[in-house]
Design a protein around this motif. Structure first.
Motif, PDB file in Angstrom:
ATOM      1  N   SER A 161       6.559  10.556  -8.953  1.00 34.71           N
ATOM      2  CA  SER A 161       7.854  11.126  -8.576  1.00 34.71           C
ATOM      3  C   SER A 161       7.848  11.540  -7.108  1.00 34.71           C
ATOM      4  CB  SER A 161       8.172  12.331  -9.464  1.00 34.71           C
ATOM      5  OG  SER A 161       9.396  12.914  -9.092  1.00 34.71           O
ATOM      6  N   MET A 162       6.736  12.123  -6.672  1.00 33.60           N
ATOM      7  CA  MET A 162       6.620  12.538  -5.272  1.00 33.60           C
ATOM      8  C   MET A 162       6.640  11.323  -4.348  1.00 33.60           C
ATOM      9  SD  MET A 162       3.636  14.919  -3.613  1.00 33.60           S
ATOM     10  CE  MET A 162       2.351  13.693  -3.874  1.00 33.60           C
ATOM     11  N   GLN A 163       5.928  10.247  -4.741  1.00 35.65           N
ATOM     12  CA  GLN A 163       5.863   9.042  -3.916  1.00 35.65           C
ATOM     13  C   GLN A 163       7.199   8.302  -3.864  1.00 35.65           C
ATOM     14  OE1 GLN A 163       3.120   7.711  -2.032  1.00 35.65           O
ATOM     15  NE2 GLN A 163       2.565   9.852  -2.336  1.00 35.65           N
ATOM     16  N   THR A 164       8.011   8.448  -4.909  1.00 36.91           N
ATOM     17  CA  THR A 164       9.298   7.738  -4.955  1.00 36.91           C
ATOM     18  C   THR A 164      10.474   8.668  -4.646  1.00 36.91           C
ATOM     19  OG1 THR A 164       9.521   8.137  -7.340  1.00 36.91           O
ATOM     20  CG2 THR A 164       8.417   6.102  -6.663  1.00 36.91           C
ATOM     21  N   ARG A 165      10.155   9.881  -4.190  1.00 38.39           N
ATOM     22  CA  ARG A 165      11.181  10.875  -3.844  1.00 38.39           C
ATOM     23  C   ARG A 165      12.132  11.148  -5.023  1.00 38.39           C
ATOM     24  NH1 ARG A 165      10.640   7.442   0.362  1.00 38.39           N
ATOM     25  NH2 ARG A 165      12.496   6.281  -0.236  1.00 38.39           N
ATOM     26  N   GLY A 166      11.568  11.200  -6.231  1.00 44.47           N
ATOM     27  CA  GLY A 166      12.339  11.539  -7.422  1.00 44.47           C
ATOM     28  C   GLY A 166      13.119  10.387  -8.025  1.00 44.47           C
ATOM     29  N   LEU A 167      13.062   9.213  -7.406  1.00 46.67           N
ATOM     30  CA  LEU A 167      13.841   8.074  -7.909  1.00 46.67           C
ATOM     31  C   LEU A 167      13.310   7.570  -9.249  1.00 46.67           C
ATOM     32  CD1 LEU A 167      14.430   6.095  -4.579  1.00 46.67           C
ATOM     33  CD2 LEU A 167      16.132   7.346  -5.933  1.00 46.67           C
ATOM     34  N   ILE A 168      12.003   7.720  -9.506  1.00 46.50           N
ATOM     35  CA  ILE A 168      11.458   7.253 -10.778  1.00 46.50           C
ATOM     36  C   ILE A 168      12.060   8.043 -11.943  1.00 46.50           C
ATOM     37  CG2 ILE A 168       9.434   8.797 -10.781  1.00 46.50           C
ATOM     38  CD1 ILE A 168       9.523   5.118 -11.967  1.00 46.50           C
TER      39      ILE A 168
ATOM     40  N   PRO B 255       0.801  -1.233   0.000  1.00 40.42           N
ATOM     41  CA  PRO B 255       0.000   0.000   0.000  1.00 40.42           C
ATOM     42  C   PRO B 255       0.831   1.279   0.000  1.00 40.42           C
ATOM     43  CG  PRO B 255      -0.090  -1.079   2.156  1.00 40.42           C
ATOM     44  CD  PRO B 255       0.626  -2.009   1.239  1.00 40.42           C
ATOM     45  N   SER B 256       2.054   1.233   0.519  1.00 39.51           N
ATOM     46  CA  SER B 256       2.883   2.437   0.601  1.00 39.51           C
ATOM     47  C   SER B 256       4.168   2.260  -0.199  1.00 39.51           C
ATOM     48  CB  SER B 256       3.228   2.748   2.063  1.00 39.51           C
ATOM     49  OG  SER B 256       4.092   3.862   2.132  1.00 39.51           O
ATOM     50  N   ILE B 257       4.209   2.866  -1.361  1.00 41.84           N
ATOM     51  CA  ILE B 257       5.395   2.772  -2.217  1.00 41.84           C
ATOM     52  C   ILE B 257       6.594   3.462  -1.572  1.00 41.84           C
ATOM     53  CG2 ILE B 257       6.336   3.601  -4.417  1.00 41.84           C
ATOM     54  CD1 ILE B 257       3.589   3.000  -5.631  1.00 41.84           C
ATOM     55  N   LYS B 258       6.344   4.552  -0.856  1.00 44.83           N
ATOM     56  CA  LYS B 258       7.424   5.303  -0.200  1.00 44.83           C
ATOM     57  C   LYS B 258       8.277   4.418   0.701  1.00 44.83           C
ATOM     58  CE  LYS B 258       5.705  10.061   0.054  1.00 44.83           C
ATOM     59  NZ  LYS B 258       5.199  11.118   0.957  1.00 44.83           N
ATOM     60  N   ASP B 259       7.630   3.447   1.352  1.00 51.15           N
ATOM     61  CA  ASP B 259       8.323   2.627   2.353  1.00 51.15           C
ATOM     62  C   ASP B 259       9.287   1.605   1.752  1.00 51.15           C
ATOM     63  OD1 ASP B 259       6.916   3.980   4.275  1.00 51.15           O
ATOM     64  OD2 ASP B 259       5.371   2.431   4.511  1.00 51.15           O
ATOM     65  N   VAL B 260       9.101   1.251   0.470  1.00 53.26           N
ATOM     66  CA  VAL B 260       9.901   0.150  -0.085  1.00 53.26           C
ATOM     67  C   VAL B 260      10.842   0.574  -1.212  1.00 53.26           C
ATOM     68  CG1 VAL B 260       8.192  -1.596   0.559  1.00 53.26           C
ATOM     69  CG2 VAL B 260       8.061  -0.514  -1.701  1.00 53.26           C
ATOM     70  N   VAL B 261      10.648   1.758  -1.759  1.00 50.41           N
ATOM     71  CA  VAL B 261      11.502   2.209  -2.860  1.00 50.41           C
ATOM     72  C   VAL B 261      12.716   2.937  -2.294  1.00 50.41           C
ATOM     73  CG1 VAL B 261      11.670   3.727  -4.864  1.00 50.41           C
ATOM     74  CG2 VAL B 261       9.601   2.366  -4.508  1.00 50.41           C
ATOM     75  N   THR B 262      13.884   2.315  -2.467  1.00 46.26           N
ATOM     76  CA  THR B 262      15.125   2.910  -1.951  1.00 46.26           C
ATOM     77  C   THR B 262      16.177   3.100  -3.037  1.00 46.26           C
ATOM     78  OG1 THR B 262      15.929   0.690  -1.382  1.00 46.26           O
ATOM     79  CG2 THR B 262      14.801   1.932   0.355  1.00 46.26           C
ATOM     80  N   GLY B 263      15.952   2.501  -4.204  1.00 46.44           N
ATOM     81  CA  GLY B 263      16.906   2.614  -5.302  1.00 46.44           C
ATOM     82  C   GLY B 263      16.181   2.732  -6.624  1.00 46.44           C
ATOM     83  N   THR B 264      16.932   2.616  -7.729  1.00 46.32           N
ATOM     84  CA  THR B 264      16.337   2.779  -9.049  1.00 46.32           C
ATOM     85  C   THR B 264      16.241   1.457  -9.811  1.00 46.32           C
ATOM     86  OG1 THR B 264      18.492   3.301 -10.029  1.00 46.32           O
ATOM     87  CG2 THR B 264      17.161   5.152  -9.233  1.00 46.32           C
ATOM     88  N   GLN B 265      16.513   0.343  -9.138  1.00 47.96           N
ATOM     89  CA  GLN B 265      16.386  -0.955  -9.795  1.00 47.96           C
ATOM     90  C   GLN B 265      14.923  -1.407  -9.790  1.00 47.96           C
ATOM     91  OE1 GLN B 265      17.807  -0.356  -6.895  1.00 47.96           O
ATOM     92  NE2 GLN B 265      16.982  -1.757  -5.360  1.00 47.96           N
ATOM     93  N   SER B 266      14.601  -2.375 -10.666  1.00 52.62           N
ATOM     94  CA  SER B 266      13.251  -2.933 -10.691  1.00 52.62           C
ATOM     95  C   SER B 266      12.895  -3.428  -9.299  1.00 52.62           C
ATOM     96  CB  SER B 266      13.179  -4.085 -11.698  1.00 52.62           C
ATOM     97  OG  SER B 266      13.405  -3.605 -13.007  1.00 52.62           O
TER      98      SER B 266
END
Length: 450
Positions: free
Chosen positions: A301-308, A184-195
């Protein structure tokens, strides 16, 4: 019209519920996987395939494949492809096939030498499970060949083709619901730019983004061409937005780029074949689509802190340019070309490439590119097979201009096999849809494919 809209809404709601129930009780995924072909077989037999039931059932199977895989419902990796093959054969028993479709019979025959070469090489040099390797690599091409035999120049109304797309899109809704519940929360699991496997339901991001990219096109086309009321515009618009957002969140670029390319092809065809008033309407669609795309991208972009943004710019989390633009696929493609140059006539044999790549890459790696795999494993026979696949749809399209989705379907197949090979049934089935003889209006009632 009201009844159609109501039933469509109910079907969407049903598939939202399916996504929730399977998330809560994963065991039901296996039961779901068994029920679909059984119900499909019943519908085909009851109606004697009079309303393209085999295509509709196959479309549903294609749409549900990734959902079943990520929820543990697939009986094996080739289950859906085998089901589609069986339904296409049943369809041919009911309605025969056009003689011109035998070009795809030739395509299937061109696969045989690669099997014979693999048997000889494997017996001498490798301990690999050859049957498993052949099934893994050829289930996709065989599915494409059989589906194309059935679809070739088969007459169908454009409205019926859209019904096929809707049926394929329904289980994609279940997939998206499952993804939201799983993560439910993409912010919590996206830490890098890999798949990202977490945002992909714990399954392969490449396959998930592929099916979500297809879903983007399904509901965009439904939104633009078949939404006759404000309620339908809102419903299809919401589905398109959510599918696109979760597709971007997989951080797997191939499927999303493919989905966007399909939409661009559709808009381009609609613009070219419209009158002045139609062109004005398409221009409005282009403008609205552009702003909707910016909004979805901005929120992601906001949810991934610009990583996308860094992912699509091929940068790592620190903003450094990555040397490899295709996630390691260039090395595999280069290895395939080298293997072809060493064995240009007969190829190295089906499934043998994975073993031989140990020498150049240091590990067993399956090819992600169906074109280079065909060339390396089938040699000259593979090149002839690819010529058939690339040229035949365009020879049909010359007299099939009412097939508004032709270019979108062909582009989906071409781009997908370049980044995800034919791991799932979607590219094989969508390719075969490009061979249908589509009519916007029905001038006469006909059942024959000839």
């Amino acid at each position: 019209m009201e009844n159609k809209s109501t039933s469509y809404t109910y079907l969407i709601f049903l598939h939202v519920i399916i996504g929730v129930i399977v998330f809560a009780i994963p065991l039901l995924s296996k039961i779901y996987a068994l029920i679909i072909p059984v119900v499909g077989f019943y519908l085909v037999i009851r109606n004697k395939n009079s309303n393209h039931e085999v295509i509709l059932v196959s479309a549903y199977l294609v749409g549900v494949e990734v959902f079943l895989r990520m929820t543990g419902g697939n009986l094996n990796n080739e289950y859906i492809k085998l089901c589609v093959i069986i339904f296409m054969i049943i369809g041919m028993l009911y309605k025969n096939f056009a003689m011109g479709s035998l070009i795809y019979g030739l395509f299937l025959l061109l696969l045989i030498p690669g099997i014979l070469v693999a048997r000889e090489i494997a017996e001498v040099n490798f301990d690999t499970d050859l049957k498993k390797a052949i099934m893994f690599n050829l289930s996709g091409p065989v599915c494409l060949g059989i589906a194309s035999l059935y679809m070739y120049k088969r007459r169908i109304l454009f409205t019926d083709l859209q019904k096929i797309l809707k049926v394929m899109g329904l289980p994609i809704i279940s997939t998206v619901v499952y993804l939201f519940l799983f993560n439910p929360s993409i912010k919590d699991v996206v830490t890098g730019t890999q798949s990202n496997f977490e945002t992909s339901g714990g399954f392969g991001p490449n396959q998930v983004s592929t099916i979500l990219g297809l879903g983007m096109f399904v509901f965009f086309s439904q939104l633009v061409l078949f939404s006759k009321s404000k309620g339908m515009i809102f419903l299809n618009g919401i589905l398109f937005v959510f599918i696109t957002y979760r597709g971007l969140a997989t951080f797997s670029r191939g499927g999303i780029i493919t989905g966007v390319a399909m939409i661009v092809c559709l808009i381009m065809i609609l613009y070219l074949f419209s009158n002045a008033m139609g062109k004005a309407k398409v221009s409005i669609v282009i403008a609205l689509s552009f702003f909707a795309g910016l909004a979805i991208w901005g929120y992601t972009s906001m949810q991934t802190r610009g990583l996308i943004e860094k992912r699509y710019a091929n940068k790592d989390a620190r903003g450094r340019e990555k040397k490899d633009r295709l996630g390691g696929r260039e090395a595999i493609m280069d290895a395939d070309y080298e293997l072809f140059l060493e064995n240009p006539i007969m190829g190295i044999g089906v499934g043998i490439g994975k073993e031989l790549r140990k020498e150049s890459l240091g590990q067993e790696v399956a090819s992600h590119n169906e074109i280079t795999r065909m060339i390396s494993e089938h040699g000259l026979f593979g090149i002839f097979g690819l010529f058939i696949l690339f040229l035949t749809p365009f020879t049909l399209y010359i007299n099939n201009r009412q097939h508004l989705y032709f270019l979108s379907f062909f582009v989906f197949w071409m781009l997908t096999i370049n980044h995800a090979a034919m791991r799932i049934a979607a590219p094989a089935f969508i390719y075969s849809l490009s061979l249908l003889s589509v009519q916007i209006k029905n001038p006469e009632k006909t059942e024959s494919p000839h």
